[in-house]
Design a protein around this motif. Structure first.
Motif: not given
Length: 600
Positions: A446-459
């Motif tokens: 639950r602690s992992i911010n998947w939205q942020l990781l998608v943003v970073i990977a997409g960037s």
């Protein structure tokens, strides 16, 4: 190909425009931009998803598990109590807040750090009649500034580090390399915040008032015999002036002490009777040295990791009506324990175990995580719902979690010569958090911010598109024509472009896009790429002029009642101060020209 470069630039400009508009999620917009570039043939499918395997992205994901361990053991909360202390004025409180927060954020990712401290700072503001708008922007800024001192302080630094390792696998960036410019910038920033910046802060009521709740719960807490509250006064224990909560009575050796004074000493096994709103009751349940007044909690079969708080309203068909908890055998029937009761604002002058329940009573239960599902459709209760962020705190493991984080930092600091990377240390630390039960597998997920990781990977995907399409070379050529081949002007323009981009899109996206540009500039002009990478790190992290650029700025916006112009007024001078310090210090420590232009 020139056409691919133009397509890439146009797609990135479209992505930027949509991000500024803010109508859709940043993860959706950036992922759509990467997908469009793949469909148009600018990138191959492998290149478009390569960011998901980037070392920086994986490291950030693993660090969220480490932070979960710190949060669930109460380590950050314990440090927060020490930080704010008993400061009696806003200036002293501000000083006591920004200095340790900036130090902590160098080693603990600043996003969860700010999330943990927002309630503590808001509570202090309520107790001392200070507007949260005077404190919460400095909280965010201090965390951002402190994060610029180490490699793990911000996700931005880790993203740039991951991109750096992809380009230069044999050249390392040390744990404290960025501190050469980060520390002087921090000192200048703190002086500004405590002087001019403090005067520019608004004095405004928050949009959201934490703890607003019409229900008034009655709850009993027991002072643990060997806990840290024994021998302290009510005020020293932090139990005086809690927002939406007051201590009505103390029961000691069968006698009731009413009208409790702030200097009343707490003794072992004192039974404290509180009345308050839900948010404050949940917070009270996390105090170190207090435990639920009923011993039934210790009899629950599930471990602390598997329990949380649940609200349930007694229905008119509940067999509990007209009886108390002991007579009914509540724990045996429902595998849950009543720890607080609310009854239409009425103050209940009885112990929890002696309360005769009525239809409509709201019960606050400590129960297994399966309770909501099993009782959601039960005729015994109405409106069964889990209370957010209410897992019991594992205080006994706080120092274990702190020791794990310290070991992780030391491993990265002194182990780089032996090939130990941030990812190695973070993976081991996360594993130790799980192995020592500082956090559970469910909470880690639950602690992992998947939205942020998608943003970073997409960037990273957008940055890759700039490379393969030669769009970075095209932009670099134009910047060079403006700078006239002057490396210092190139450094300043690179910093300014990254800073501007950070304020209108996410910091991670700005970091990746400008890292690609920095590498192109270094190759074209024969410059050492490291100082340019450091400039990108600093400029992308130092986001102060808008709530959009950095997540912590957005997090404090509602609790502080801030407007967009507040960030602009307080943050713009700070942006300029960081710019001046960076363009002076970076070339002093990392010479811009290569001794041998052929050196990577």
């Amino acid at each position: 190909m020139p056409s691919d470069a133009i397509i890439t630039i146009l797609v990135i400009l479209l992505v930027l425009a949509l991000l500024v508009r803010g109508r859709y999620g940043s993860d959706i917009i950036i992922a759509a931009g990467v997908a469009l570039l793949m469909v148009l043939g600018v990138m191959t499918p492998r290149e478009s998803i390569a960011g998901l395997a980037n070392e920086g992205v994986v490291t950030i994901a693993v660090l969220y598990v480490v932070i979960a361990g710190l949060s669930e053991t109460g380590a950050v909360r314990m440090l927060g109590s020490w930080m704010m202390g008993r400061a009696k004025s806003p200036v002293k409180a501000l000083t006591r807040m920004v200095v340790p927060i900036s130090a902590l954020s160098g080693f603990v990712n600043n996003t969860p750090l700010v999330a943990m401290f927002i309630p503590a700072v808001s509570d202090w503001c309520k107790r001392n009649q200070v507007s949260p708008s005077r404190m919460l922007i400095p909280l965010s800024y201090a965390a951002i500034m402190g994060g610029t001192m180490t490699l793990i302080g911000t996700s931005t630094n880790l993203v740039v580090y991951g991109a750096w390792k992809d380009v230069f696998p044999d050249r390392t960036i040390g744990m404290f390399d960025i501190a050469w410019v980060g520390f002087p910038s921090l000192v200048v920033g703190l002086v500004y915040l405590l002087t001019i910046g403090r005067l520019l802060l608004p004095d405004r009521a928050p949009v959201l008032s934490v703890g607003d709740d019409a229900r008034s719960y009655h709850v009993e807490m027991l002072v643990e015999p060997s806990g840290p509250m024994v021998g302290k006064t009510i005020e020293q224990a932090g139990l005086r002036g809690l927002p939406g909560l007051y201590l009505s009575d103390i029961e000691r050796d069968g006698h009731v002490l009413a009208a409790v004074a702030p200097d009343q000493m707490l003794l072992a096994n004192d039974r404290l009777l509180f009345v308050g709103v839900l948010d404050s009751i949940v917070d009270l349940n996390k105090f170190r040295g207090l435990q639920a007044g009923t011993n039934q909690v210790q009899k629950l079969a599930e471990s602390k990791h598997q329990r949380h708080l649940v609200e349930a309203v007694v229905s008119d068909s509940c067999p509990l009506i007209g009886r108390n908890v002991r007579e009914f055998g509540f724990r045996s029937k429902y595998n849950a324990v009543v720890i607080a009761v609310a009854r239409n604002g009425e103050q209940i002058k009885r112990k929890i175990g002696d309360i005769i329940f009525r239809t409509g009573d709201t019960l606050l239960l400590e129960a297994p995580q399966t309770f909501v599902e099993t009782q959601r459709n039960s005729r015994d209760f109405l409106l069964v719902s889990a209370v957010e962020d209410s897992q019991p705190i594992l205080h006994e493991k706080a120092w274990i979690s702190i020791g794990i984080v310290l070991a992780m930092v030391l491993a990265v600091t002194f182990g780089s010569a032996y090939g130990i990377t941030m990812l190695h240390a973070a993976v081991v630390a996360a594993g130790l958090m799980l192995a020592t039960r500082c956090c559970s597998g469910a909470s880690a997920r639950r602690s992992i911010n998947w939205q942020l990781l998608v943003v970073i990977a997409g960037s990273l995907g957008l940055g890759k598109a700039m490379q393969v399409s030669d769009a970075d070379d095209l932009i670099a050529t134009n910047l060079i024509s403006i700078a006239g081949n002057n490396p210092y002007i190139v450094l300043a323009l690179l910093y300014l472009s990254t800073m501007l981009l950070t304020e209108i899109i996410t910091n991670s996206a700005a970091a990746i896009l400008n890292f690609s540009l920095a590498m192109a500039l270094a190759q074209t002009l024969g410059l050492d790429p490291k100082p340019l990478a450091m400039a990108v790190m600093m400029a992308a992290s130092a986001s102060f002029s808008s709530p959009i650029g950095y997540q912590t700025n957005l997090m404090v916006m509602a609790p502080g009642g801030y407007r967009f112009t507040d960030y602009l007024r307080v943050g713009m001078p700070l942006n300029l101060l960081f710019f001046v310090v960076s363009v002076i210090v970076i070339p002093m420590h990392w010479p811009l020209r290569l001794a041998n232009p052929s050196t990577p």
